[in-house]
Design a protein around this motif. Structure first.
Motif, PDB file in Angstrom:
ATOM      1  N   ALA A   1      -0.263  -0.217   4.115  1.00  0.00           N
ATOM      2  CA  ALA A   1      -0.815   0.675   3.101  1.00  0.00           C
ATOM      3  C   ALA A   1      -2.293   0.958   3.317  1.00  0.00           C
ATOM      4  O   ALA A   1      -2.839   1.881   2.725  1.00  0.00           O
ATOM      5  N   GLU A   2      -2.955   0.164   4.161  1.00  0.00           N
ATOM      6  CA  GLU A   2      -4.372   0.384   4.418  1.00  0.00           C
ATOM      7  C   GLU A   2      -4.704  -0.096   5.813  1.00  0.00           C
ATOM      8  O   GLU A   2      -3.915  -0.807   6.443  1.00  0.00           O
TER       9      GLU A   2
ATOM     10  N   PHE B   1       1.609   4.984  15.248  1.00  0.00           N
ATOM     11  CA  PHE B   1       0.697   5.649  14.321  1.00  0.00           C
ATOM     12  C   PHE B   1      -0.383   4.654  13.898  1.00  0.00           C
ATOM     13  O   PHE B   1      -0.235   3.444  14.104  1.00  0.00           O
ATOM     14  N   PRO B   2      -1.472   5.131  13.279  1.00  0.00           N
ATOM     15  CA  PRO B   2      -2.519   4.202  12.851  1.00  0.00           C
ATOM     16  C   PRO B   2      -2.021   3.165  11.855  1.00  0.00           C
ATOM     17  O   PRO B   2      -2.534   2.051  11.823  1.00  0.00           O
ATOM     18  N   ASP B   3      -1.046   3.537  11.035  1.00  0.00           N
ATOM     19  CA  ASP B   3      -0.605   2.606   9.996  1.00  0.00           C
ATOM     20  C   ASP B   3       0.799   2.071  10.226  1.00  0.00           C
ATOM     21  O   ASP B   3       1.426   1.569   9.299  1.00  0.00           O
TER      22      ASP B   3
ATOM     23  N   LEU C   1       2.355  -4.336   3.419  1.00  0.00           N
ATOM     24  CA  LEU C   1       3.320  -4.056   4.485  1.00  0.00           C
ATOM     25  C   LEU C   1       4.655  -3.613   3.900  1.00  0.00           C
ATOM     26  O   LEU C   1       5.196  -4.263   3.004  1.00  0.00           O
ATOM     27  N   SER C   2       5.179  -2.518   4.422  1.00  0.00           N
ATOM     28  CA  SER C   2       6.524  -2.082   4.026  1.00  0.00           C
ATOM     29  C   SER C   2       7.369  -1.921   5.272  1.00  0.00           C
ATOM     30  O   SER C   2       6.893  -1.492   6.323  1.00  0.00           O
TER      31      SER C   2
ATOM     32  N   GLU D   1      -0.494 -13.636   0.280  1.00  0.00           N
ATOM     33  CA  GLU D   1      -0.314 -12.640  -0.777  1.00  0.00           C
ATOM     34  C   GLU D   1      -0.604 -11.224  -0.280  1.00  0.00           C
ATOM     35  O   GLU D   1       0.035 -10.266  -0.722  1.00  0.00           O
ATOM     36  N   TYR D   2      -1.532 -11.104   0.639  1.00  0.00           N
ATOM     37  CA  TYR D   2      -1.985  -9.789   1.084  1.00  0.00           C
ATOM     38  C   TYR D   2      -0.923  -9.046   1.895  1.00  0.00           C
ATOM     39  O   TYR D   2      -0.635  -7.869   1.638  1.00  0.00           O
ATOM     40  N   ILE D   3      -0.311  -9.728   2.871  1.00  0.00           N
ATOM     41  CA  ILE D   3       0.614  -9.040   3.774  1.00  0.00           C
ATOM     42  C   ILE D   3       1.802  -8.432   3.026  1.00  0.00           C
ATOM     43  O   ILE D   3       2.125  -7.253   3.245  1.00  0.00           O
TER      44      ILE D   3
END
Length: 552
Positions: A265-266, A294-296, A512-513, A506-508
């Motif tokens: 997402a970022e 892709f970048p993301d 991440l999807s 918690e962050y990942i």
């Protein structure tokens, strides 16, 4: 084979003659083409030959031509005069306002984008060669800046233009020119939007079976669509209209593979890149094939029955990679001032207690280099005892860089132990003095006054250590300091602290999807099921989303 924004960027290339680049006998190619060539594996000789033979000419001849957008003059020449005035003006406005890339970039992206599908489909070399030739020429009308077809009165002009641009692009060195009708068939049937030209009578002397060409046209159409995919790995799943990429992929691969993707997402630089690589390791372990970058995130072709990647271990993998990546550069955070060696709290938050100590000791040896003047003598002159202390100091030791190194390094290590384990800094310091084999100086070490924030007591011990071990190399001193540090840590309970980069757990999952499938939401089927459920449960309120009889 894509850049970090999903599009190959050749904008910086400078060719003396953009209209025609003649290659010398040794077939030298521009650096960017060489980069693409080197990226092609040994398993793809046809692709490598296209890269070697055609790509340099693509860059030279089409590097400054627009793939989509164009000037108003070009647009008016390009748009068919058969359209009514309103439709024609709308088409011109669209062409002049479109975001763009060069036609060379578009063609290369198209060819390489669908190559994975071509490879998985197991086409023979002749078909692979025709695919690449068809993609090369699929925008012939943009090369000549007007719309013509291989039919009727335009047929002769189209054939001439195809043969001439095939020569300019080195295509006839890649595939025999007798295949020009086959290439024309593929080129003209690449875009459903511009209309198809499948009338076989328009193609004299086809070399390939027409049914095979129909199948190959699917690959060329897919290539053109993939070159238009935007900036996200899930864009492919959302492209609509006739002949969507998902539909074509499903047909040509006989449902053996499904489209999947991962996306963040970022983008946070190194951290995001490490996450991408960790996901890539997990997906390829399940035989997912990286398809578009892709970048993301990444789009994959996943075998239909392939298991899901194990993402539960991602935080651990990401943490280990980050630690390994940054540990050698963390030394730049360690500095020296008048009080000795200093380090920021980030060092403690990121590294374990052993890695942090090794960096501090190594950095201390570097900061107090052999070309420095020792400060031991200055410190000795200012060394004082605490009030009421009866200890007699032995100040008979020479000034030396090793005395400075040990003193300043041990001050930092004492602080480090307190940061990781808590407890008393004096207790930790005393334990370090003993571990260094300097027990005879414990009482003096305890009795020296700590004034002005300078560790005079450690310079005292450092001076006597250097006197006791004359001629010790800096590397040997560093080993001795680390050995003392590790000996002290053996007597301490493991530090009660969060792991480095503790936020990863918690962050990942938040950013991440993992998704993607061929199955779109079938609204008609959903409505029918809802209506049937409602009829069966007369008098009950049915949820329009899950069809259950529970309260809405």
């Amino acid at each position: 084979m894509h850049s970090d924004n999903g599009i190959l960027d050749f904008g910086s290339l400078d060719f003396e003659d953009q209209q025609q680049v003649e290659l010398s006998e040794d077939r030298r190619i521009p650096p960017i083409a060489k980069l693409i060539f080197d990226s092609a594996t040994e398993d793809h000789p046809v692709l490598r030959q296209w890269i070697d033979t055609v790509v340099p000419h693509l860059l030279g001849n089409l590097g400054l031509k627009n793939a989509k957008g164009m000037s108003e003059r070009e647009a008016r020449l390009f748009v068919s005069t058969d359209l009514n005035p309103e439709a024609r003006e709308k088409a011109v406005a669209t062409l002049t306002s479109m975001p763009d890339q060069s036609l060379a970039v578009h063609t290369i992206n198209a060819a390489l984008g669908a190559w994975t599908i071509v490879d998985l489909a197991g086409l023979d070399d002749e078909s692979r060669r025709l695919y690449l030739a068809g993609v090369t020429m699929h925008d012939l009308n943009k090369m000549i800046e007007r719309e013509i077809r291989l039919q009727g009165k335009q047929a002769e002009d189209y054939e001439h233009a195809l043969r001439e641009w095939g020569r300019k692009l080195g295509l006839w060195d890649f595939i025999d020119q007798r295949y020009w009708p086959d290439v024309a068939f593929l080129a003209q049937n690449a875009e459903a939007k511009r209309g198809e030209n499948r009338t076989l009578a328009n193609y004299p002397n086809l070399q390939k079976d027409p049914a095979s060409l129909e199948d190959l046209a699917e690959f060329v159409r897919l290539a053109d669509l993939l070159a238009s995919v935007a900036q996200r790995p899930d864009d492919l799943m959302h492209m609509s209209g006739p002949n969507r990429p998902t539909d074509i992929i499903r047909r040509v691969l006989d449902d053996q593979y499904v489209l999947r993707y991962h996306r963040t997402a970022e983008n946070r630089g190194l951290l995001t890149q490490v996450i991408h690589n960790a996901v890539l390791d997990q997906t390829t372990a399940q035989e997912w094939i990286p398809f578009l970058f892709f970048p993301d995130g990444i789009t994959y072709l996943a075998p239909k029955d392939a298991p899901e990647p194990d993402l539960d271990t991602l935080p651990i993998a990401v943490r280990e990679t980050l630690m390994e990546t940054i540990k050698d550069s963390m030394g730049t955070l360690v500095s020296r001032n008048q009080f000795g060696t200093r380090y920021p709290q980030e060092l403690v938050e990121i590294l374990d207690e052993f890695s942090a100590a090794r960096i501090i000791v190594s950095r201390t040896m570097t900061l107090i280099s052999d070309n420095k003047d020792p400060v031991t003598e200055n410190r000795k002159e200012k060394t004082e005892l605490k009030p009421d202390s009866q200890v007699e100091l032995d100040l008979d030791y020479p000034a030396s860089l090793n005395a400075d190194r040990l003193a300043e390094g041990m001050i930092a290590l004492t602080n480090l132990i307190e940061d990781y384990f808590g407890g008393s800094k004096d207790d930790h310091g005393e334990a370090l003095v003993r571990a260094l084999g300097m027990e005879a100086h414990i009482e003096a070490w305890q009795s020296i006054a700590r004034t002005g924030g300078i560790g005079y007591h450690w310079y005292y011990v450092g001076g006597h250590y250097a006197k006791k071990h004359p001629g010790l190399a800096a590397e040997e001193l560093a080993e001795a300091m680390m050995a003392a540090y590790e000996e002290v840590l053996k007597e301490l309970d493991p530090p009660s602290r969060l792991p480095p980069f503790a936020f990863l757990e918690e962050y990942i999952p938040q950013i991440l999807s993992l998704g993607g499938t061929y199955q779109d939401w079938d609204f008609a089927a959903e409505l029918k099921q809802y209506q049937q459920s409602k009829a069966l449960r007369s008098g009950q309120r049915i949820c329009a989303i899950c069809h259950s009889p529970f309260e809405n």
